[in-house]
Design a protein around this motif. Structure first.
Motif, PDB file in Angstrom:
ATOM      1  N   VAL A 174      37.917  20.196 -35.460  1.00 46.46           N
ATOM      2  CA  VAL A 174      36.799  21.125 -35.688  1.00 46.46           C
ATOM      3  C   VAL A 174      35.796  20.497 -36.660  1.00 46.46           C
ATOM      4  CG1 VAL A 174      36.145  23.337 -36.737  1.00 46.46           C
ATOM      5  CG2 VAL A 174      38.101  23.235 -35.181  1.00 46.46           C
ATOM      6  N   LYS A 175      36.295  19.923 -37.744  1.00 44.25           N
ATOM      7  CA  LYS A 175      35.407  19.300 -38.730  1.00 44.25           C
ATOM      8  C   LYS A 175      34.624  18.136 -38.118  1.00 44.25           C
ATOM      9  CE  LYS A 175      36.586  18.941 -42.980  1.00 44.25           C
ATOM     10  NZ  LYS A 175      37.271  18.474 -44.185  1.00 44.25           N
ATOM     11  N   MET A 176      35.264  17.389 -37.218  1.00 42.12           N
ATOM     12  CA  MET A 176      34.567  16.289 -36.542  1.00 42.12           C
ATOM     13  C   MET A 176      33.389  16.835 -35.725  1.00 42.12           C
ATOM     14  SD  MET A 176      36.065  13.658 -33.661  1.00 42.12           S
ATOM     15  CE  MET A 176      36.219  14.946 -32.421  1.00 42.12           C
ATOM     16  N   PHE A 177      33.624  17.917 -34.968  1.00 48.41           N
ATOM     17  CA  PHE A 177      32.540  18.473 -34.164  1.00 48.41           C
ATOM     18  C   PHE A 177      31.481  19.146 -35.032  1.00 48.41           C
ATOM     19  CE2 PHE A 177      35.426  17.965 -30.522  1.00 48.41           C
ATOM     20  CZ  PHE A 177      34.542  17.332 -29.657  1.00 48.41           C
ATOM     21  N   LEU A 178      31.854  19.671 -36.199  1.00 42.47           N
ATOM     22  CA  LEU A 178      30.846  20.203 -37.123  1.00 42.47           C
ATOM     23  C   LEU A 178      29.935  19.081 -37.621  1.00 42.47           C
ATOM     24  CD1 LEU A 178      32.990  22.773 -39.134  1.00 42.47           C
ATOM     25  CD2 LEU A 178      31.034  23.304 -37.655  1.00 42.47           C
ATOM     26  N   GLU A 179      30.495  17.883 -37.835  1.00 42.70           N
ATOM     27  CA  GLU A 179      29.672  16.729 -38.215  1.00 42.70           C
ATOM     28  C   GLU A 179      28.731  16.341 -37.081  1.00 42.70           C
ATOM     29  OE1 GLU A 179      31.979  13.436 -39.679  1.00 42.70           O
ATOM     30  OE2 GLU A 179      33.141  14.753 -40.990  1.00 42.70           O
ATOM     31  N   TYR A 180      29.238  16.351 -35.844  1.00 44.60           N
ATOM     32  CA  TYR A 180      28.377  16.055 -34.693  1.00 44.60           C
ATOM     33  C   TYR A 180      27.260  17.091 -34.586  1.00 44.60           C
ATOM     34  CZ  TYR A 180      31.997  12.859 -32.897  1.00 44.60           C
ATOM     35  OH  TYR A 180      32.897  11.840 -32.737  1.00 44.60           O
ATOM     36  N   GLU A 181      27.602  18.373 -34.837  1.00 44.66           N
ATOM     37  CA  GLU A 181      26.590  19.424 -34.771  1.00 44.66           C
ATOM     38  C   GLU A 181      25.498  19.172 -35.810  1.00 44.66           C
ATOM     39  OE1 GLU A 181      26.188  24.300 -34.832  1.00 44.66           O
ATOM     40  OE2 GLU A 181      28.035  23.382 -35.571  1.00 44.66           O
ATOM     41  N   SER A 182      25.888  18.752 -37.018  1.00 42.95           N
ATOM     42  CA  SER A 182      24.916  18.432 -38.071  1.00 42.95           C
ATOM     43  C   SER A 182      23.974  17.322 -37.606  1.00 42.95           C
ATOM     44  CB  SER A 182      25.652  18.011 -39.345  1.00 42.95           C
ATOM     45  OG  SER A 182      24.738  17.610 -40.331  1.00 42.95           O
ATOM     46  N   LYS A 183      24.528  16.291 -36.970  1.00 43.22           N
ATOM     47  CA  LYS A 183      23.681  15.208 -36.440  1.00 43.22           C
ATOM     48  C   LYS A 183      22.759  15.729 -35.337  1.00 43.22           C
ATOM     49  CE  LYS A 183      26.989  11.653 -37.636  1.00 43.22           C
ATOM     50  NZ  LYS A 183      28.012  10.725 -37.200  1.00 43.22           N
ATOM     51  N   GLY A 184      23.260  16.680 -34.559  1.00 42.00           N
ATOM     52  CA  GLY A 184      22.428  17.286 -33.518  1.00 42.00           C
ATOM     53  C   GLY A 184      21.240  18.024 -34.095  1.00 42.00           C
ATOM     54  N   PHE A 185      21.468  18.763 -35.183  1.00 45.20           N
ATOM     55  CA  PHE A 185      20.351  19.437 -35.849  1.00 45.20           C
ATOM     56  C   PHE A 185      19.309  18.420 -36.303  1.00 45.20           C
ATOM     57  CE2 PHE A 185      23.509  22.929 -37.010  1.00 45.20           C
ATOM     58  CZ  PHE A 185      22.971  23.834 -36.105  1.00 45.20           C
ATOM     59  N   ASP A 186      19.772  17.295 -36.852  1.00 45.52           N
ATOM     60  CA  ASP A 186      18.847  16.248 -37.308  1.00 45.52           C
ATOM     61  C   ASP A 186      18.023  15.700 -36.143  1.00 45.52           C
ATOM     62  OD1 ASP A 186      19.835  16.570 -39.868  1.00 45.52           O
ATOM     63  OD2 ASP A 186      21.163  14.818 -39.760  1.00 45.52           O
ATOM     64  N   GLN A 187      18.674  15.455 -35.010  1.00 41.60           N
ATOM     65  CA  GLN A 187      17.952  14.923 -33.848  1.00 41.60           C
ATOM     66  C   GLN A 187      16.923  15.921 -33.327  1.00 41.60           C
ATOM     67  OE1 GLN A 187      20.298  13.329 -30.695  1.00 41.60           O
ATOM     68  NE2 GLN A 187      21.227  11.750 -31.971  1.00 41.60           N
ATOM     69  N   ILE A 188      17.300  17.196 -33.299  1.00 44.50           N
ATOM     70  CA  ILE A 188      16.365  18.217 -32.815  1.00 44.50           C
ATOM     71  C   ILE A 188      15.177  18.335 -33.773  1.00 44.50           C
ATOM     72  CG2 ILE A 188      16.118  20.711 -32.487  1.00 44.50           C
ATOM     73  CD1 ILE A 188      18.933  20.603 -31.180  1.00 44.50           C
ATOM     74  N   ASN A 189      15.425  18.250 -35.079  1.00 41.56           N
ATOM     75  CA  ASN A 189      14.325  18.284 -36.049  1.00 41.56           C
ATOM     76  C   ASN A 189      13.392  17.100 -35.862  1.00 41.56           C
ATOM     77  OD1 ASN A 189      15.113  20.648 -37.264  1.00 41.56           O
ATOM     78  ND2 ASN A 189      16.257  19.655 -38.900  1.00 41.56           N
ATOM     79  N   GLU A 190      13.939  15.907 -35.645  1.00 44.40           N
ATOM     80  CA  GLU A 190      13.116  14.716 -35.417  1.00 44.40           C
ATOM     81  C   GLU A 190      12.267  14.876 -34.160  1.00 44.40           C
ATOM     82  OE1 GLU A 190      12.470  11.923 -37.189  1.00 44.40           O
ATOM     83  OE2 GLU A 190      13.528  13.033 -38.760  1.00 44.40           O
TER      84      GLU A 190
END
Length: 197
Positions: A174-190
């Motif tokens: 779960v924590k691994m996918f939460l990290e991926y989700e955080s990176k996803g937010f960064d990509q969407i913001n960019e």
């Protein structure tokens, strides 16, 4: 000739107007899809913050549970109480499902579409991993609740230890996918910054 020319010009104008109306409709539809997805992203960002905090809390509780179990197995007095509670927040994907069905995705540039598709695959995987943790925590809690903590049998302690270890492993995913989700937010913001330029 005049009548034929008038008919031809009328048809061309009608086709041109139809295309213009279609173009503006598509722009409106794409704009609405982006607004809806932005609202979804913000709601999921709040859920992400809550889920990160909850995962950290559960991780500490499971480590404390394992310490208590090990103390009980070595006949030492337990320092604390076993806790298998969990309260993850649900992830929202209604707007994503809506834009997938109404054709708005076909209007997006490919890079934007790929970013959203990748991000929503992560969200799906995250929800699956959260749902995999929940029953293990419930079973661990049920096993721990068979008797007062200091009265659990050696067999009960082995079972509780096994479920605790399993929950720790599933929580790590779960924590691994939460990290991926955080990176996803960064990509969407960019991507949003590039679109706004």
């Amino acid at each position: 000739f005049v009548q034929s020319a008038a008919i031809a010009i009328g048809l061309l104008l009608a086709l041109g107007l139809d295309r213009i109306v279609g173009y503006f409709h598509e722009r409106h539809q794409l704009g609405q899809a982006r607004r809806d997805l932005n609202v979804e992203i913000e709601q999921n960002r709040h859920a992400w913050e809550e889920n990160v905090a909850e995962a950290q809390r559960i991780e500490k509780e499971l480590a404390a549970d394992m310490t208590i179990i090990q103390a009980l197995q070595s006949s030492s007095p337990p320092a604390g109480k076993l806790d298998y509670s969990e309260n993850f927040y649900a992830i929202i994907d209604g707007p994503w499902q809506a834009v997938r069905q109404n054709g708005s995705l076909s209007l997006m540039p490919n890079e934007e579409l790929q970013t959203y598709a990748w991000f929503h695959e992560i969200l799906t995987s995250l929800m699956e991993t959260i749902h995999a943790v929940e029953p293990v925590m419930k079973i661990g809690g049920a096993l721990a609740g068979r008797a007062p903590t200091d009265k659990l049998t050696p067999h009960d302690l082995e079972e509780v230890a096994s479920k605790t270890s399993e929950a720790q492993g599933r929580l790590a995913v779960v924590k691994m996918f939460l990290e991926y989700e955080s990176k996803g937010f960064d990509q969407i913001n960019e991507r949003a910054k590039r679109l706004s330029r």
